[in-house]
Design a protein around this motif. Structure first.
Motif: not given
Length: 240
Positions: A153-160, A141-146, A169-180, A165-167
């Motif tokens: 001024g964001g906290n750890r929850l804001d970073v997540t 994952m690219d750490g630049g956005a975080g 989510l597509p990978e998670f869904v794609s891998n889950t579909l492949y596993r399906f 999370f937006p970075q």
């Protein structure tokens, strides 16, 4: 060494009725039992194919949720001790060591034969693979956005929520579909040992030498796998 290994192979032995049996198999496969497609008793082709899809879907869905904490545990990030991530990777490797058919046999002994044992086998085995893929996505994952969110001024929850999370989510869904897609194939086989799905009528038809029934079941499996691969592949192309 290669020559020695061939010495342990038995000589080719063909039974006297081999040609007759092969002819019966071929005739049954090209003349499938179309009456078995739908009978309304829950044991027909359509019903067992839907059960196979349900086993694969529920097992993959459960494993995708369980895999998330394992993925963050095994991910090797700059803010984590490498021993922690290494222990997580070892656990995931141990889970992947057990083939699905072995897990199915174990769960059949624990919960009895049926679709539930198939769901558990697919789910547990999928955790090892999905968590590995998820952890690799976290590591890449690219750490630049975080860092940008933190600088604003964001906290750890804001970073997540706003960066990670937006970075991921597509990978998670794609891998889950492949596993399906893979789980569909596995669920088609697990029924042979009593874990529900299309494998159960398939092994019964083979045992009874009902080759026309075997033919229609194989056609159904081919159609199901092809359709699932097409739909899943189309969705993954839109995500990645």
């Amino acid at each position: 060494m290669i020559g020695w290994s061939f010495t342990g192979m038995p000589l080719l032995q063909i039974k006297d009725n081999a040609v007759e049996v092969a002819g019966a198999m071929f005739s049954g496969l090209i003349h499938p039992d179309w009456g078995y497609v739908w009978t309304g008793d829950g044991e027909d082709l359509v019903s067992t194919l839907l059960q196979t899809i349900a086993i694969a879907f529920i097992g993959t869905f459960i494993s995708a949720i369980i895999s998330l904490p394992f993925a963050f545990w095994a991910a090797n990030t700059k803010h984590k001790n490498w021993l922690v991530s290494r222990s997580g990777k070892i656990i995931l490797t141990a889970i992947r060591t057990f083939p699905e058919i072995v897990l199915a046999l174990m769960f059949i002994k624990a919960v009895g034969p049926g679709a539930f044992a198939g769901v558990l086998a697919v789910g547990v085995h999928s955790v090892g693979m999905l968590a590995k893929l998820f952890s690799e996505a976290i590591e890449n994952m690219d750490g630049g956005a975080g860092e940008s969110v933190t600088a604003a001024g964001g906290n750890r929850l804001d970073v997540t929520m706003l960066a990670s999370f937006p970075q991921l989510l597509p990978e998670f869904v794609s891998n889950t579909l492949y596993r399906f897609e893979l789980a569909i194939r596995s669920a088609s086989i697990l029924g042979i040992i009593g874990a529900g799905g299309i494998g159960t009528p398939l092994i019964f038809a083979i045992s009874a030498r009902a080759w026309n029934r075997v033919g229609i079941i194989l056609l159904g499996i081919i159609l199901m796998v092809t359709l699932v691969d097409y739909v899943s592949g189309a969705i993954r192309k839109r995500l990645v």
